[in-house]
Design a protein around this motif. Structure first.
Motif, PDB file in Angstrom:
ATOM      1  N   MET A 190      13.744  47.881  39.899  1.00 22.91           N
ATOM      2  CA  MET A 190      14.022  47.269  38.579  1.00 22.91           C
ATOM      3  C   MET A 190      15.072  46.170  38.745  1.00 22.91           C
ATOM      4  O   MET A 190      16.162  46.421  39.250  1.00 22.91           O
ATOM      5  N   SER A 191      14.728  44.965  38.350  1.00 23.13           N
ATOM      6  CA  SER A 191      15.719  43.892  38.459  1.00 23.13           C
ATOM      7  C   SER A 191      16.586  43.872  37.197  1.00 23.13           C
ATOM      8  O   SER A 191      16.184  44.348  36.137  1.00 23.13           O
ATOM      9  N   ASP A 192      17.795  43.348  37.330  1.00 21.75           N
ATOM     10  CA  ASP A 192      18.700  43.294  36.181  1.00 21.75           C
ATOM     11  C   ASP A 192      18.197  42.291  35.143  1.00 21.75           C
ATOM     12  O   ASP A 192      17.525  41.315  35.469  1.00 21.75           O
ATOM     13  N   PRO A 193      18.555  42.516  33.872  1.00 21.20           N
ATOM     14  CA  PRO A 193      18.216  41.529  32.838  1.00 21.20           C
ATOM     15  C   PRO A 193      18.897  40.201  33.158  1.00 21.20           C
ATOM     16  O   PRO A 193      19.884  40.168  33.891  1.00 21.20           O
ATOM     17  N   PRO A 194      18.395  39.096  32.591  1.00 16.64           N
ATOM     18  CA  PRO A 194      19.084  37.813  32.787  1.00 16.64           C
ATOM     19  C   PRO A 194      20.520  37.904  32.266  1.00 16.64           C
ATOM     20  O   PRO A 194      20.818  38.733  31.407  1.00 16.64           O
ATOM     21  N   LEU A 195      21.393  37.052  32.767  1.00 17.88           N
ATOM     22  CA  LEU A 195      22.783  37.033  32.302  1.00 17.88           C
ATOM     23  C   LEU A 195      22.838  36.738  30.803  1.00 17.88           C
ATOM     24  O   LEU A 195      22.105  35.882  30.305  1.00 17.88           O
ATOM     25  N   TYR A 196      23.737  37.398  30.111  1.00 18.34           N
ATOM     26  CA  TYR A 196      23.919  37.128  28.677  1.00 18.34           C
ATOM     27  C   TYR A 196      24.743  35.860  28.474  1.00 18.34           C
ATOM     28  O   TYR A 196      24.487  35.076  27.569  1.00 18.34           O
ATOM     29  N   TYR A 197      25.755  35.674  29.304  1.00 13.89           N
ATOM     30  CA  TYR A 197      26.514  34.415  29.340  1.00 13.89           C
ATOM     31  C   TYR A 197      26.341  33.813  30.731  1.00 13.89           C
ATOM     32  O   TYR A 197      26.523  34.515  31.728  1.00 13.89           O
ATOM     33  N   ASP A 198      26.038  32.520  30.780  1.00 13.45           N
ATOM     34  CA  ASP A 198      25.888  31.888  32.096  1.00 13.45           C
ATOM     35  C   ASP A 198      27.229  31.818  32.813  1.00 13.45           C
ATOM     36  O   ASP A 198      27.295  31.915  34.035  1.00 13.45           O
ATOM     37  N   ARG A 199      28.283  31.591  32.026  1.00  7.45           N
ATOM     38  CA  ARG A 199      29.635  31.649  32.601  1.00  7.45           C
ATOM     39  C   ARG A 199      30.536  32.408  31.643  1.00  7.45           C
ATOM     40  O   ARG A 199      30.653  32.058  30.472  1.00  7.45           O
ATOM     41  N   HIS A 200      31.182  33.422  32.188  1.00  3.90           N
ATOM     42  CA  HIS A 200      32.024  34.293  31.373  1.00  3.90           C
ATOM     43  C   HIS A 200      33.438  34.222  31.942  1.00  3.90           C
ATOM     44  O   HIS A 200      33.692  34.695  33.053  1.00  3.90           O
ATOM     45  N   VAL A 201      34.312  33.603  31.157  1.00  2.00           N
ATOM     46  CA  VAL A 201      35.681  33.322  31.605  1.00  2.00           C
ATOM     47  C   VAL A 201      36.619  34.351  30.984  1.00  2.00           C
ATOM     48  O   VAL A 201      36.638  34.514  29.757  1.00  2.00           O
ATOM     49  N   PHE A 202      37.408  35.014  31.807  1.00  2.00           N
ATOM     50  CA  PHE A 202      38.364  36.001  31.311  1.00  2.00           C
ATOM     51  C   PHE A 202      39.781  35.503  31.576  1.00  2.00           C
ATOM     52  O   PHE A 202      40.188  35.363  32.738  1.00  2.00           O
ATOM     53  N   CYS A 203      40.503  35.257  30.476  1.00  2.00           N
ATOM     54  CA  CYS A 203      41.885  34.766  30.565  1.00  2.00           C
ATOM     55  C   CYS A 203      42.834  35.917  30.255  1.00  2.00           C
ATOM     56  O   CYS A 203      42.834  36.460  29.148  1.00  2.00           O
ATOM     57  N   CYS A 204      43.672  36.243  31.221  1.00  2.00           N
ATOM     58  CA  CYS A 204      44.632  37.329  31.004  1.00  2.00           C
ATOM     59  C   CYS A 204      45.678  36.910  29.981  1.00  2.00           C
ATOM     60  O   CYS A 204      46.266  35.833  30.072  1.00  2.00           O
ATOM     61  N   THR A 205      45.904  37.776  28.997  1.00  2.00           N
ATOM     62  CA  THR A 205      46.962  37.512  28.011  1.00  2.00           C
ATOM     63  C   THR A 205      47.893  38.729  27.920  1.00  2.00           C
ATOM     64  O   THR A 205      48.516  38.971  26.886  1.00  2.00           O
ATOM     65  N   ASN A 206      47.982  39.458  29.021  1.00  2.00           N
ATOM     66  CA  ASN A 206      48.795  40.670  28.989  1.00  2.00           C
ATOM     67  C   ASN A 206      50.288  40.356  28.849  1.00  2.00           C
ATOM     68  O   ASN A 206      50.792  39.423  29.450  1.00  2.00           O
TER      69      ASN A 206
END
Lengths: 114, 114
Positions: free
Chosen positions: B1-17
């Motif tokens: 079973m292959s994974d579904p296509p990406l939901y976001y082509d680029r997913h940027v996570f900015c730390c705000t801790n």
């Protein structure tokens, strides 16, 4: 130039966003996501998983399907409700490299009734 | 079973801790990460970037290098300080698919003096 090696082999982002109760989208926090994230983080530590990070995330914008998480680099999404769901994701996906088909979210999923 | 296509082509996570001032590790929030994240989010919207998400993240655990972000699915990390840094990351990496070598973090980087 090739990219550096991954810093985390599996990087799990658990949405813990909180919205006002009046918001029709709902939110992951109202569905227990903070406690579930705490559980997953604690279990990953107990299991001694190296190079895996269970991360808190702001709104992943798939609120109606929440609590949601996305696991990178593979970009696989899950909706989950219980500790048992998280145990299965940890064992099958994070440790085993498999997929928990019953919990996986697909791009077309919206959470709206069929 | 292959994974579904990406939901976001680029997913940027900015730390705000945010950590207490007394914490020797420092934190991204004390170095302006929330305002920088706001700027990046607003610019991405102005640029009309579809299938890209600029996300808030909890602690990414590379605090001394902060503010930090990681962009998936490629798993490339950046340390940044200014709006100009973010403009360059948006144009070169997020839109262009290139890399901003001067800001990239490598797995061995700790932020400690050499």
């Amino acid at each position: 130039m090739s990219d550096p090696p991954l810093y985390y082999d599996r990087h799990v982002f658990c949405c813990t966003n909180l919205r006002p109760e009046s918001d029709p989208r709902g939110c992951c926090a109202a569905k227990g996501s903070e406690r579930l994230r705490d559980y997953m983080k604690a279990r990953a530590k107990e299991l001694g998983l190296a190079r895996v990070r269970i991360n808190t995330s702001g709104c992943l914008d798939r609120c109606a399907l929440g609590p949601t998480m996305v696991i990178y680099p593979e970009g696989v999404w899950y909706g989950y409700k219980t500790r048992e769901d998280l145990d299965e994701i940890l064992q099958t996906h994070v440790i085993g490299g498999g997929r928990v088909a019953r919990l996986m979210l697909h791009p077309a999923d919206t959470g709206a009734p069929d």
